[in-house]
Design a protein around this motif. Structure first.
Motif, PDB file in Angstrom:
ATOM      1  N   VAL A   2       0.846  -1.184   0.000  1.00 20.34           N
ATOM      2  CA  VAL A   2       0.000   0.000   0.000  1.00 20.34           C
ATOM      3  C   VAL A   2       0.885   1.239   0.000  1.00 20.34           C
ATOM      4  CG1 VAL A   2      -1.791   1.269   1.196  1.00 20.34           C
ATOM      5  CG2 VAL A   2      -1.808  -1.237   1.239  1.00 20.34           C
ATOM      6  N   VAL A  24      -3.893   6.676  -3.918  1.00 18.97           N
ATOM      7  CA  VAL A  24      -3.668   5.435  -3.183  1.00 18.97           C
ATOM      8  C   VAL A  24      -3.437   4.280  -4.147  1.00 18.97           C
ATOM      9  CG1 VAL A  24      -4.627   3.823  -1.495  1.00 18.97           C
ATOM     10  CG2 VAL A  24      -5.135   6.274  -1.318  1.00 18.97           C
ATOM     11  N   GLY A  26      -2.442  -0.087  -4.178  1.00 23.25           N
ATOM     12  CA  GLY A  26      -2.287  -1.293  -3.393  1.00 23.25           C
ATOM     13  C   GLY A  26      -3.476  -1.645  -2.519  1.00 23.25           C
ATOM     14  N   GLU A  27      -4.451  -0.755  -2.441  1.00 22.81           N
ATOM     15  CA  GLU A  27      -5.641  -1.012  -1.618  1.00 22.81           C
ATOM     16  C   GLU A  27      -6.775  -0.132  -2.118  1.00 22.81           C
ATOM     17  OE1 GLU A  27      -4.987  -1.781   2.681  1.00 22.81           O
ATOM     18  OE2 GLU A  27      -6.329  -0.091   2.979  1.00 22.81           O
ATOM     19  N   GLU A  99      -3.683   6.105   6.330  1.00 22.01           N
ATOM     20  CA  GLU A  99      -4.735   5.088   6.376  1.00 22.01           C
ATOM     21  C   GLU A  99      -4.764   4.403   7.727  1.00 22.01           C
ATOM     22  OE1 GLU A  99      -4.142   1.655   6.639  1.00 22.01           O
ATOM     23  OE2 GLU A  99      -6.107   0.834   6.136  1.00 22.01           O
ATOM     24  N   TYR A 109      -0.446   3.227   7.186  1.00 19.11           N
ATOM     25  CA  TYR A 109       0.316   3.746   6.051  1.00 19.11           C
ATOM     26  C   TYR A 109       0.214   5.270   6.007  1.00 19.11           C
ATOM     27  CZ  TYR A 109      -0.209  -1.110   4.666  1.00 19.11           C
ATOM     28  OH  TYR A 109      -0.207  -2.486   4.652  1.00 19.11           O
TER      29      TYR A 109
END
Length: 120
Positions: A2, A24, A26-27, A99, A109
């Protein structure tokens, strides 16, 4: 993995609107049960929570800023944006997006931060 990355102007004039976007990867910001937040650190001061947007789309704002801010998102780009109106020099800070898992207490993150100066 992420990753979060802030994007926006480094210099804004007083009374203008500051818009910062967190990109963002990776997620998903809409399906992962996470809380996507904005945090800032004014010069010489500690971290200040600004607000955030839950994966459901619900938003939460700092009481001290709620009258002149909003947070939106673009699911198609997997990003969310802070809008802060009528900025003053007191809004000068390094702005971070971060996050946190819904219901969690720690931020998992962080972006690298972007410095914003409010000056004429």
């Amino acid at each position: 993995q992420v990753q979060l990355r802030e994007s926006g102007p480094g210099l804004v004039k007083p009374s203008q609107t500051l818009s910062l976007t967190c990109i963002v990867s990776g997620e998903s910001i809409t399906t992962t049960p996470s809380y996507w937040t904005w945090i800032r650190r004014p010069p010489g001061k500690g971290l200040e929570w600004i607000g955030g947007i839950l994966y459901t789309g619900n938003t939460f704002y700092s009481p001290s800023l709620e009258n002149r801010m909003s947070i939106s998102r673009d699911p198609s780009k997997n990003q969310f944006t802070l809008h802060l109106n009528s900025v003053t020099p007191e809004d000068t800070a390094v702005y971070y997006c971060a996050e946190r898992t819904q219901g969690g207490t720690d931020y998992n993150y962080w972006g690298q931060g972007t410095r914003v100066t409010v000056s004429s």
